[in-house]
Design an enzyme around this catalytic site. Structure first.
Site, mmCIF file in Angstrom:
data_model
loop_
_atom_site.group_PDB
_atom_site.id
_atom_site.type_symbol
_atom_site.label_atom_id
_atom_site.label_comp_id
_atom_site.label_asym_id
_atom_site.label_seq_id
_atom_site.Cartn_x
_atom_site.Cartn_y
_atom_site.Cartn_z
ATOM 1 N N SER A 141 -44.239 -1.075 -23.805
ATOM 2 C CA SER A 141 -44.390 -1.878 -22.591
ATOM 3 C C SER A 141 -45.378 -3.018 -22.822
ATOM 4 O O SER A 141 -45.156 -3.861 -23.690
ATOM 5 C CB SER A 141 -44.809 -0.969 -21.427
ATOM 6 N N ASP A 269 -33.737 -1.374 -17.414
ATOM 7 C CA ASP A 269 -35.194 -1.234 -17.305
ATOM 8 C C ASP A 269 -35.668 -1.771 -15.959
ATOM 9 O O ASP A 269 -35.496 -2.954 -15.657
ATOM 10 C CB ASP A 269 -35.869 -2.014 -18.452
ATOM 11 N N HIS A 297 -37.396 2.603 -18.323
ATOM 12 C CA HIS A 297 -38.589 2.010 -18.920
ATOM 13 C C HIS A 297 -39.347 3.079 -19.686
ATOM 14 O O HIS A 297 -39.866 4.035 -19.104
ATOM 15 C CB HIS A 297 -39.485 1.410 -17.822
#
Length: 334
Positions: A141, A269, A297
């Site tokens: 991320s 996502d 995600h």
């Protein structure tokens, strides 16, 4: 080497289930680490967590792990990766971004999505201590965005021999818009509350509190764009939120990457707009782009609801193992 595409677990096809499930299935950390505090060039501190003492060993690369926003060594995805890497004879070092892990850092600034200087400095530190050991990195991320930006900035000068980025935001303008839509607002609210608490912990130091924006303005925490405009941008030398989003987004840097790099992403996502995913002409020849239709995600859970398998924990070590073999062949390392 052929790679089997990711297929979501039976019962976990929804992107939000993919994203949230590990938090409840693996709620507690299970790998103990030792923490070493390192003093940065600007007199701040970084925490480096290792499950075992690092050694200079050309046959056991060090994998530097960069967590996501408000993550830490205790995040389930970090714990799972550490376990799988250790099983495959890699060494692991997890860097906490400044102020993460429940311990405030010493300066008004903290960390942000384009903060490539701290891991770059840490990589130099590791190279000096372990000159004969290959250095690789994995970023999730926010950490994945930082990693890709770092690789693109350094080009041929990078100290990394391989890298993997998972669910990176890539285009911060698009990601901030995505986080303000539908159920993604729930993630946004949760992360902003965590950021607010981290800032409150730091503001217990009266000297630091005087150098930080006020924390009692609820509108500053209404969405990421407001937060980044009021906190992230001014505390880290950006002229405003748009300047920050433009300069910190990793997507423009990907074409300059000269290190074998795997980018893993899911089209569903909930943190990232599909438009942020690079096309084949926006990446360098050293980049392998694996985009699945599903995965959420930092999810990518296969198997079934009753017997989940964390696909990333096999895909990432397999890629790094392949790169380790190629590195050995190219350098003649035994």
């Amino acid at each position: 080497m052929s790679v089997k595409p990711f297929e979501p677990a039976v019962g976990l096809g929804n992107c939000h289930l993919q994203t949230i499930f590990p938090r409840f299935h693996r709620p507690k950390p299970w790998i103990r680490t030792q923490c070493q505090w390192l003093t940065t060039p600007d007199s701040d501190r970084l925490a480096l967590h290792t499950p075992a003492q690092l050694e200079d060993n050309p046959n056991r690369p060090i994998v530097l792990v960069l967590h996501g926003l408000e993550g830490s060594v205790e995040s389930p995805y970090v714990q799972g990766l550490m376990q799988s890497l250790l099983e495959k004879r890699f060494q692991v070092a997890v860097m906490h971004f400044r102020g993460c892990g429940g311990v405030p850092n010493l300066l008004p600034r903290a960390y942000h999505s384009g903060d490539s200087e701290d891991p770059r400095w840490l990589a130099r530190h590791l190279r000096e201590k372990f000159p004969g050991t290959p250095l690789m990195a994995v970023g999730y991320s926010l950490g994945g965005n930082v990693l890709l930006k770092w690789l693109g900035e350094d080009g041929n000068q990078t100290l990394l021999s391989a890298a993997v980025s998972v669910s990176a935001p890539l285009d911060l303008h698009a990601s901030s818009r995505r986080m303000g839509q539908g159920f993604s607002k729930v993630y946004q609210r949760h992360l902003l509350q965590s950021l607010k608490q981290s800032l409150r912990n730091k503001a217990r130091d009266p000297e630091l509190a005087q150098q930080m924006p006020v924390l009692n303005e609820s509108r500053f925490f209404s969405d990421f764009r407001s937060f980044d405009d009021q906190f992230t941008a001014p505390l880290h030398g950006f002229s405003g939120v748009d300047d920050y989003y433009t300069r910190a987004s990793s997507k423009p840097f990907i074409k300059n990457i000269r290190t074998p790099t795997l980018i893993v992403h899911a089209q569903d996502d909930p943190f990232v707009c599909p438009t942020a995913i690079p096309t084949s002409d926006e990446i360098s020849s050293e980049v392998t782009l694996e985009v699945s239709k599903r995965g959420g995600h930092v999810g990518f859970i296969s198997g079934s609801l009753w017997q989940p398998r964390y696909w990333l924990e096999s895909r990432i070590p397999d890629f790094l193992k392949q790169m380790r073999a190629e590195y050995t062949d190219n350098t003649g390392t035994p």
